[in-house]
Write a protein that holds these residues in place. Sequence first.
Motif, PDB file in Angstrom:
ATOM      1  N   LYS A 196       0.830  -1.201   0.000  1.00 40.41           N
ATOM      2  CA  LYS A 196       0.000   0.000   0.000  1.00 40.41           C
ATOM      3  C   LYS A 196       0.866   1.254   0.000  1.00 40.41           C
ATOM      4  CE  LYS A 196      -3.857   2.390   2.019  1.00 40.41           C
ATOM      5  NZ  LYS A 196      -4.887   2.449   3.035  1.00 40.41           N
ATOM      6  N   LYS A 197       1.971   1.243   0.727  1.00 42.21           N
ATOM      7  CA  LYS A 197       2.854   2.414   0.784  1.00 42.21           C
ATOM      8  C   LYS A 197       3.410   2.750  -0.611  1.00 42.21           C
ATOM      9  CE  LYS A 197       6.664   4.368   3.403  1.00 42.21           C
ATOM     10  NZ  LYS A 197       6.092   5.328   4.309  1.00 42.21           N
ATOM     11  N   THR A 198       3.828   1.730  -1.351  1.00 39.77           N
ATOM     12  CA  THR A 198       4.331   1.944  -2.707  1.00 39.77           C
ATOM     13  C   THR A 198       3.221   2.448  -3.615  1.00 39.77           C
ATOM     14  OG1 THR A 198       5.956   0.192  -2.392  1.00 39.77           O
ATOM     15  CG2 THR A 198       5.511   0.850  -4.659  1.00 39.77           C
ATOM     16  N   ILE A 199       2.042   1.846  -3.491  1.00 38.20           N
ATOM     17  CA  ILE A 199       0.897   2.261  -4.302  1.00 38.20           C
ATOM     18  C   ILE A 199       0.586   3.737  -4.067  1.00 38.20           C
ATOM     19  CG2 ILE A 199      -1.627   2.009  -4.507  1.00 38.20           C
ATOM     20  CD1 ILE A 199      -1.166  -1.049  -4.029  1.00 38.20           C
TER      21      ILE A 199
ATOM     22  N   ARG B 173      -0.622   6.022   9.370  1.00 36.65           N
ATOM     23  CA  ARG B 173      -1.181   6.325  10.692  1.00 36.65           C
ATOM     24  C   ARG B 173      -2.547   6.984  10.534  1.00 36.65           C
ATOM     25  NH1 ARG B 173       3.514   9.459  11.443  1.00 36.65           N
ATOM     26  NH2 ARG B 173       5.236   8.017  11.386  1.00 36.65           N
ATOM     27  N   ARG B 174      -3.401   6.693  11.487  1.00 38.55           N
ATOM     28  CA  ARG B 174      -4.719   7.323  11.481  1.00 38.55           C
ATOM     29  C   ARG B 174      -5.038   7.824  12.870  1.00 38.55           C
ATOM     30  NH1 ARG B 174      -8.548   3.830   7.537  1.00 38.55           N
ATOM     31  NH2 ARG B 174      -7.044   3.688   5.874  1.00 38.55           N
ATOM     32  N   ASN B 175      -5.529   9.036  12.921  1.00 38.37           N
ATOM     33  CA  ASN B 175      -6.033   9.597  14.169  1.00 38.37           C
ATOM     34  C   ASN B 175      -7.221  10.483  13.808  1.00 38.37           C
ATOM     35  OD1 ASN B 175      -5.040  12.218  13.426  1.00 38.37           O
ATOM     36  ND2 ASN B 175      -3.005  11.573  14.092  1.00 38.37           N
ATOM     37  N   ARG B 176      -7.827  11.020  14.824  1.00 39.79           N
ATOM     38  CA  ARG B 176      -9.038  11.809  14.598  1.00 39.79           C
ATOM     39  C   ARG B 176      -8.777  13.027  13.697  1.00 39.79           C
ATOM     40  NH1 ARG B 176     -13.641  11.983  18.335  1.00 39.79           N
ATOM     41  NH2 ARG B 176     -15.071  13.477  17.436  1.00 39.79           N
TER      42      ARG B 176
END
Length: 173
Positions: A20-23, A64-67
Amino acid sequence: MLFGVAGVCFGASWALFRSKKTIITLQALCSASFITHYLLIGAVSGASMSSLSLSQSLMIASGRRNRALTVLYWSTLPAMMLLTALTWHGPASLASGLGLTLAACGRWQTSVLRLRLFFVAGSLAWIVHDTLVGSPFGCTANIVNLCFNLWTIRALLRERRETMGTPALAAAA
């Protein structure tokens, strides 16, 4: 022409990768190339949507995911509606907005398979946009991307079926 060629290279190649990072990185490079390409051919809606696409890719690249990131990321959709209205050029603007919306949904996915499924649909919308604005580079990138994604989705589904231990007879049916 150079930016269109770069957009084709980046846009067609990301579908070949599984990370996913490369995509996301290649999608960001594709968006950056197409911003300039679309501006040069006068497709302002396409350039605007590519700018938002670049922003989305940069936001999601870290994984990373946050609000705060969630709110910022999804705020690109109201921005898309505003930019579509401000750069309105008929169905081409609508198609680029739809393509961006589907791509946004795809980028947000944690599953690469779901990401690809959203991008298949988004590629169809972008093909409409690129046909209407006369971008052979955009059409080429999206058609190749569509084909590679369909091919990779098929391989991922086959892998999934094999790892789930589907009996050979049931898989052949």
